[in-house]
Design a protein around this motif. Structure first.
Motif, PDB file in Angstrom:
ATOM      1  N   ALA A   1       0.856  -1.249  -0.128  1.00  0.00           N
ATOM      2  CA  ALA A   1       0.049  -0.019   0.032  1.00  0.00           C
ATOM      3  C   ALA A   1       0.854   1.370   0.034  1.00  0.00           C
ATOM      4  O   ALA A   1       0.453   2.180  -0.554  1.00  0.00           O
ATOM      5  N   ILE A   2       2.083   1.315   0.708  1.00  0.00           N
ATOM      6  CA  ILE A   2       2.937   2.330   0.859  1.00  0.00           C
ATOM      7  C   ILE A   2       3.430   2.558  -0.640  1.00  0.00           C
ATOM      8  O   ILE A   2       3.605   3.859  -1.206  1.00  0.00           O
ATOM      9  N   ALA A   3       4.001   1.349  -1.253  1.00  0.00           N
ATOM     10  CA  ALA A   3       4.622   1.568  -2.529  1.00  0.00           C
ATOM     11  C   ALA A   3       3.701   2.090  -3.551  1.00  0.00           C
ATOM     12  O   ALA A   3       3.978   2.823  -4.276  1.00  0.00           O
ATOM     13  N   ILE A   4       2.184   1.787  -3.475  1.00  0.00           N
ATOM     14  CA  ILE A   4       1.217   2.237  -4.636  1.00  0.00           C
ATOM     15  C   ILE A   4       1.031   3.741  -4.062  1.00  0.00           C
ATOM     16  O   ILE A   4       0.910   4.455  -5.233  1.00  0.00           O
ATOM     17  N   ALA A   5       0.947   4.021  -2.970  1.00  0.00           N
ATOM     18  CA  ALA A   5       0.432   5.324  -2.836  1.00  0.00           C
ATOM     19  C   ALA A   5       1.736   6.461  -3.276  1.00  0.00           C
ATOM     20  O   ALA A   5       1.471   7.305  -3.930  1.00  0.00           O
ATOM     21  N   ALA A   6       2.892   5.873  -2.910  1.00  0.00           N
ATOM     22  CA  ALA A   6       4.035   6.611  -3.261  1.00  0.00           C
ATOM     23  C   ALA A   6       4.372   6.678  -4.841  1.00  0.00           C
ATOM     24  O   ALA A   6       4.681   8.024  -5.196  1.00  0.00           O
ATOM     25  N   THR A   7       3.899   5.718  -5.351  1.00  0.00           N
ATOM     26  CA  THR A   7       4.315   5.658  -6.904  1.00  0.00           C
ATOM     27  C   THR A   7       3.182   6.902  -7.660  1.00  0.00           C
ATOM     28  O   THR A   7       3.337   7.537  -8.355  1.00  0.00           O
TER      29      THR A   7
ATOM     30  N   THR B   1      11.381  17.271 -14.283  1.00  0.00           N
ATOM     31  CA  THR B   1      12.437  17.083 -13.645  1.00  0.00           C
ATOM     32  C   THR B   1      12.736  18.161 -12.530  1.00  0.00           C
ATOM     33  O   THR B   1      13.435  17.669 -11.336  1.00  0.00           O
ATOM     34  N   LEU B   2      12.464  19.108 -12.644  1.00  0.00           N
ATOM     35  CA  LEU B   2      12.760  20.194 -11.864  1.00  0.00           C
ATOM     36  C   LEU B   2      11.593  19.901 -10.405  1.00  0.00           C
ATOM     37  O   LEU B   2      12.228  20.120  -9.416  1.00  0.00           O
ATOM     38  N   ALA B   3      10.525  19.437 -10.773  1.00  0.00           N
ATOM     39  CA  ALA B   3       9.535  18.986  -9.667  1.00  0.00           C
ATOM     40  C   ALA B   3      10.073  18.044  -8.817  1.00  0.00           C
ATOM     41  O   ALA B   3      10.183  17.798  -7.717  1.00  0.00           O
ATOM     42  N   ASN B   4      10.682  16.848  -9.735  1.00  0.00           N
ATOM     43  CA  ASN B   4      11.337  15.877  -8.868  1.00  0.00           C
ATOM     44  C   ASN B   4      12.601  16.160  -7.990  1.00  0.00           C
ATOM     45  O   ASN B   4      12.711  15.648  -6.957  1.00  0.00           O
ATOM     46  N   LEU B   5      13.335  17.275  -8.431  1.00  0.00           N
ATOM     47  CA  LEU B   5      14.508  17.540  -7.747  1.00  0.00           C
ATOM     48  C   LEU B   5      14.216  18.260  -6.560  1.00  0.00           C
ATOM     49  O   LEU B   5      14.456  17.947  -5.544  1.00  0.00           O
ATOM     50  N   ILE B   6      13.223  19.125  -6.791  1.00  0.00           N
ATOM     51  CA  ILE B   6      12.522  20.081  -5.552  1.00  0.00           C
ATOM     52  C   ILE B   6      11.854  19.120  -4.393  1.00  0.00           C
ATOM     53  O   ILE B   6      12.197  18.969  -3.319  1.00  0.00           O
ATOM     54  N   PHE B   7      10.898  18.387  -5.042  1.00  0.00           N
ATOM     55  CA  PHE B   7      10.374  17.522  -3.890  1.00  0.00           C
ATOM     56  C   PHE B   7      10.953  16.409  -3.347  1.00  0.00           C
ATOM     57  O   PHE B   7      10.898  15.812  -2.179  1.00  0.00           O
ATOM     58  N   GLY B   8      12.094  15.739  -4.200  1.00  0.00           N
ATOM     59  CA  GLY B   8      13.102  14.902  -3.669  1.00  0.00           C
ATOM     60  C   GLY B   8      13.662  15.337  -2.459  1.00  0.00           C
ATOM     61  O   GLY B   8      13.717  14.701  -1.445  1.00  0.00           O
TER      62      GLY B   8
ATOM     63  N   LEU C   1      12.745  17.874  -0.491  1.00  0.00           N
ATOM     64  CA  LEU C   1      11.698  17.869   0.482  1.00  0.00           C
ATOM     65  C   LEU C   1      11.311  16.607   1.085  1.00  0.00           C
ATOM     66  O   LEU C   1      11.518  16.611   2.343  1.00  0.00           O
ATOM     67  N   PHE C   2      11.399  15.553   0.464  1.00  0.00           N
ATOM     68  CA  PHE C   2      10.981  14.394   1.005  1.00  0.00           C
ATOM     69  C   PHE C   2      12.373  13.628   1.839  1.00  0.00           C
ATOM     70  O   PHE C   2      12.133  12.737   2.680  1.00  0.00           O
TER      71      PHE C   2
ATOM     72  N   LEU D   1       8.997   8.083  -1.991  1.00  0.00           N
ATOM     73  CA  LEU D   1       8.893   9.413  -2.626  1.00  0.00           C
ATOM     74  C   LEU D   1      10.240  10.209  -3.153  1.00  0.00           C
ATOM     75  O   LEU D   1      10.469  10.670  -4.293  1.00  0.00           O
ATOM     76  N   MET D   2      11.337  10.081  -2.305  1.00  0.00           N
ATOM     77  CA  MET D   2      12.267  10.869  -2.640  1.00  0.00           C
ATOM     78  C   MET D   2      13.038   9.903  -3.740  1.00  0.00           C
ATOM     79  O   MET D   2      13.584  10.597  -4.604  1.00  0.00           O
TER      80      MET D   2
END
Length: 139
Positions: free
Chosen positions: A55-61, A106-113, A115-116, A136-137
């Motif tokens: 469930a954690i993996a599905i939600a994170a994906t 890619t920019l969103a991935n870097l920023i949120f990565g 943060l996570f 998520l990271m």
């Protein structure tokens, strides 16, 4: 003397066997009593539950995909003045096809990565939350 199963045993042998059995039972009882009073080991307290992990993996994906496509590409599309045309789990289409829109995911991935990553470091005791933020990271 007593015959048991075709073998002749002396009374003294039976006493020794029963004394050894009693000592073994007393040792097991003492071990069980100390095990109940001691706190459970780390291995016993953190047994993974397969459904929780799934469930954690599905939600994170799902969240990571929304961050990349929706917030990243979609946010950059709106920020550059374009109109969103199509959004799916693997594609975002914008009326203004610029390099900024393409780089938005890619920019969103870097920023949120980042943060996570900070959130995963902040949550020390809850293993499921650390796993969630770590996924998520990495996504």
């Amino acid at each position: 003397m007593k015959a048991s199963g075709g073998v002749v045993c002396s009374v003294r042998d039976e006493r020794l066997e029963s004394a050894a059995t009693m000592q073994c039972m007393a040792a097991n009882a003492a071990r069980d009593a100390t095990a109940e009073s001691s706190p459970p080991s780390l291995r016993e307290t953190t047994k993974p539950d397969l459904l929780t992990i799934a469930a954690i993996a599905i939600a994170a994906t799902v969240i990571a995909d929304f961050i990349h496509e929706g917030i990243g590409h979609g946010g950059m599309c709106v920020a550059t003045g374009g109109q969103p045309l199509a959004l799916s789990t693997v594609h975002f289409e914008c009326s203004a096809d610029t390099r900024l829109v393409a780089a938005g995911g890619t920019l969103a991935n870097l920023i949120f990565g980042a943060l996570f990553w900070g959130a995963a470091l902040a949550v020390r005791q809850a293993a499921p939350w650390r796993y969630f933020f770590w996924l998520l990271m990495t996504f």
